[in-house]
Write a protein that holds these residues in place. Sequence first.
Motif, PDB file in Angstrom:
ATOM      1  N   LYS A   3     -22.732  87.129 -10.258  1.00 36.97           N
ATOM      2  CA  LYS A   3     -22.333  88.479 -10.644  1.00 36.97           C
ATOM      3  C   LYS A   3     -21.184  88.982  -9.778  1.00 36.97           C
ATOM      4  N   GLN A   4     -21.204  88.641  -8.502  1.00 34.86           N
ATOM      5  CA  GLN A   4     -20.136  89.076  -7.598  1.00 34.86           C
ATOM      6  C   GLN A   4     -18.809  88.428  -7.969  1.00 34.86           C
ATOM      7  N   VAL A   5     -18.860  87.138  -8.310  1.00 39.62           N
ATOM      8  CA  VAL A   5     -17.648  86.430  -8.719  1.00 39.62           C
ATOM      9  C   VAL A   5     -17.109  87.025 -10.007  1.00 39.62           C
ATOM     10  N   ARG A   6     -18.005  87.291 -10.954  1.00 35.79           N
ATOM     11  CA  ARG A   6     -17.594  87.874 -12.229  1.00 35.79           C
ATOM     12  C   ARG A   6     -16.987  89.266 -12.021  1.00 35.79           C
ATOM     13  N   ALA A   7     -17.601  90.045 -11.135  1.00 37.20           N
ATOM     14  CA  ALA A   7     -17.094  91.391 -10.856  1.00 37.20           C
ATOM     15  C   ALA A   7     -15.712  91.333 -10.216  1.00 37.20           C
ATOM     16  N   ALA A   8     -15.521  90.387  -9.295  1.00 32.77           N
ATOM     17  CA  ALA A   8     -14.225  90.240  -8.629  1.00 32.77           C
ATOM     18  C   ALA A   8     -13.145  89.841  -9.637  1.00 32.77           C
ATOM     19  N   ARG A   9     -13.505  88.948 -10.570  1.00 31.82           N
ATOM     20  CA  ARG A   9     -12.538  88.532 -11.595  1.00 31.82           C
ATOM     21  C   ARG A   9     -12.191  89.687 -12.520  1.00 31.82           C
ATOM     22  N   THR A  10     -13.201  90.474 -12.883  1.00 28.94           N
ATOM     23  CA  THR A  10     -12.958  91.626 -13.746  1.00 28.94           C
ATOM     24  C   THR A  10     -12.047  92.632 -13.062  1.00 28.94           C
ATOM     25  N   ARG A  11     -12.320  92.887 -11.809  1.00 25.02           N
ATOM     26  CA  ARG A  11     -11.500  93.838 -11.048  1.00 25.02           C
ATOM     27  C   ARG A  11     -10.057  93.350 -10.962  1.00 25.02           C
ATOM     28  N   GLN A  12      -9.858  92.075 -10.693  1.00 28.20           N
ATOM     29  CA  GLN A  12      -8.510  91.532 -10.596  1.00 28.20           C
ATOM     30  C   GLN A  12      -7.808  91.586 -11.947  1.00 28.20           C
ATOM     31  N   ALA A  13      -8.537  91.285 -13.018  1.00 32.07           N
ATOM     32  CA  ALA A  13      -7.947  91.355 -14.359  1.00 32.07           C
ATOM     33  C   ALA A  13      -7.497  92.776 -14.675  1.00 32.07           C
ATOM     34  N   LEU A  14      -8.271  93.750 -14.256  1.00 34.71           N
ATOM     35  CA  LEU A  14      -7.910  95.149 -14.481  1.00 34.71           C
ATOM     36  C   LEU A  14      -6.678  95.543 -13.670  1.00 34.71           C
ATOM     37  N   ILE A  15      -6.581  95.066 -12.442  1.00 34.18           N
ATOM     38  CA  ILE A  15      -5.419  95.378 -11.605  1.00 34.18           C
ATOM     39  C   ILE A  15      -4.147  94.807 -12.238  1.00 34.18           C
ATOM     40  N   VAL A  16      -4.226  93.563 -12.695  1.00 36.94           N
ATOM     41  CA  VAL A  16      -3.053  92.934 -13.314  1.00 36.94           C
ATOM     42  C   VAL A  16      -2.692  93.637 -14.622  1.00 36.94           C
ATOM     43  N   ALA A  18      -3.366  96.711 -15.488  1.00 35.58           N
ATOM     44  CA  ALA A  18      -2.829  98.030 -15.163  1.00 35.58           C
ATOM     45  C   ALA A  18      -1.390  97.914 -14.667  1.00 35.58           C
ATOM     46  N   ALA A  19      -1.128  96.919 -13.817  1.00 40.06           N
ATOM     47  CA  ALA A  19       0.230  96.721 -13.305  1.00 40.06           C
ATOM     48  C   ALA A  19       1.200  96.464 -14.453  1.00 40.06           C
ATOM     49  N   GLU A  20       0.812  95.622 -15.386  1.00 46.96           N
ATOM     50  CA  GLU A  20       1.676  95.333 -16.534  1.00 46.96           C
ATOM     51  C   GLU A  20       1.918  96.597 -17.357  1.00 46.96           C
ATOM     52  N   SER A  21       0.869  97.388 -17.552  1.00 40.58           N
ATOM     53  CA  SER A  21       1.013  98.625 -18.328  1.00 40.58           C
ATOM     54  C   SER A  21       1.893  99.636 -17.599  1.00 40.58           C
ATOM     55  N   PHE A  22       1.674  99.813 -16.302  1.00 42.88           N
ATOM     56  CA  PHE A  22       2.482 100.756 -15.535  1.00 42.88           C
ATOM     57  C   PHE A  22       3.947 100.315 -15.498  1.00 42.88           C
ATOM     58  N   ALA A  23       4.173  99.008 -15.350  1.00 42.38           N
ATOM     59  CA  ALA A  23       5.539  98.498 -15.285  1.00 42.38           C
ATOM     60  C   ALA A  23       6.245  98.626 -16.637  1.00 42.38           C
ATOM     61  N   ALA A  28       2.606 107.741 -16.694  1.00 40.10           N
ATOM     62  CA  ALA A  28       2.153 108.793 -17.602  1.00 40.10           C
ATOM     63  C   ALA A  28       1.743 108.247 -18.961  1.00 40.10           C
ATOM     64  N   GLN A  29       2.463 107.265 -19.461  1.00 35.00           N
ATOM     65  CA  GLN A  29       2.195 106.748 -20.802  1.00 35.00           C
ATOM     66  C   GLN A  29       1.076 105.714 -20.837  1.00 35.00           C
ATOM     67  N   ALA A  30       0.830 105.052 -19.735  1.00 32.21           N
ATOM     68  CA  ALA A  30      -0.232 104.029 -19.710  1.00 32.21           C
ATOM     69  C   ALA A  30      -1.595 104.708 -19.851  1.00 32.21           C
ATOM     70  N   SER A  31      -2.443 104.156 -20.702  1.00 29.32           N
ATOM     71  CA  SER A  31      -3.764 104.750 -20.921  1.00 29.32           C
ATOM     72  C   SER A  31      -4.861 103.782 -20.478  1.00 29.32           C
ATOM     73  N   LEU A  32      -5.978 104.344 -20.039  1.00 32.68           N
ATOM     74  CA  LEU A  32      -7.101 103.518 -19.599  1.00 32.68           C
ATOM     75  C   LEU A  32      -7.664 102.664 -20.733  1.00 32.68           C
ATOM     76  N   ARG A  38      -6.175  95.391 -22.636  1.00 38.35           N
ATOM     77  CA  ARG A  38      -5.247  94.379 -22.140  1.00 38.35           C
ATOM     78  C   ARG A  38      -5.942  93.408 -21.196  1.00 38.35           C
ATOM     79  N   ALA A  39      -6.896  93.927 -20.418  1.00 36.09           N
ATOM     80  CA  ALA A  39      -7.631  93.086 -19.478  1.00 36.09           C
ATOM     81  C   ALA A  39      -8.752  92.307 -20.144  1.00 36.09           C
ATOM     82  N   GLY A  40      -9.077  92.677 -21.376  1.00 32.47           N
ATOM     83  CA  GLY A  40     -10.155  91.998 -22.085  1.00 32.47           C
ATOM     84  C   GLY A  40     -11.537  92.401 -21.607  1.00 32.47           C
ATOM     85  N   VAL A  41     -11.670  93.647 -21.150  1.00 29.10           N
ATOM     86  CA  VAL A  41     -12.962  94.138 -20.680  1.00 29.10           C
ATOM     87  C   VAL A  41     -13.262  95.466 -21.373  1.00 29.10           C
TER      88      VAL A  41
END
Length: 211
Positions: A3-16, A18-23, A28-32, A38-41
């Motif tokens: 579960k910890q590994v899965r959570a870490a992967r999910t968190r990293q996928a969200l960061i990437v 989000a970065a792609e969306s912000f970039a 302002a335009q990027a939405s949750l 985009r992260a598949g979660v």
Amino acid sequence: MVKQVRAARTRQALIVAAAESFADEGYAQASLPAISKRAGVSAGALHFHFASKDELAREVERAAVNSVAELAERCRFTAATSLQSLIHATTSLLLAVTRDPVVRAGFQLSGDPSRKNGAEMVRWWQQQVRDLVVEARDAGELADDVSAEAATMVIVAATVGFEALGTVDRDYLSAERMSEFWTFILPRLAASPASVPASAANGALAEGHLE
């Protein structure tokens, strides 16, 4: 553990994601919902890791700073002088902007007028440049009439400007443009030609510092 590994992967996928969306779209335009898709979660998984878009943006900035800090440390380790380290770090940084969406978003978030706080990436880079410039001064690598403050201002303004211009024309983020910049500015900064190896500006890529 699974579960910890899965959570870490999910968190990293969200960061990437989000970065792609912000970039791509700006803060302002990027939405949750779009970021979670985009992260598949699920949206629930996003809110489990990040309570708000601002919290997610701050995590993207932290990840960008960490990535560039590692890059700068490698440049310090391999460079013969502080000025050479600065040359390699600035060039590597701008090439990272083209390759890494997290680094790219870190810079863009720092200058996004729609955010009330931030600028972590630019503040960190300014301090990094100043530290290297001061080291170069203390080592006798700077010309006597060059102040650390003025040199820092010029280098930070130039690199942030290259990043901004690169959003319109990616050629500004090339090793060639950085080589031209340093070829132009080094004669003014350096105490003597011997202060920086001749290959410092033109040979950084060939020496493997920009991979």
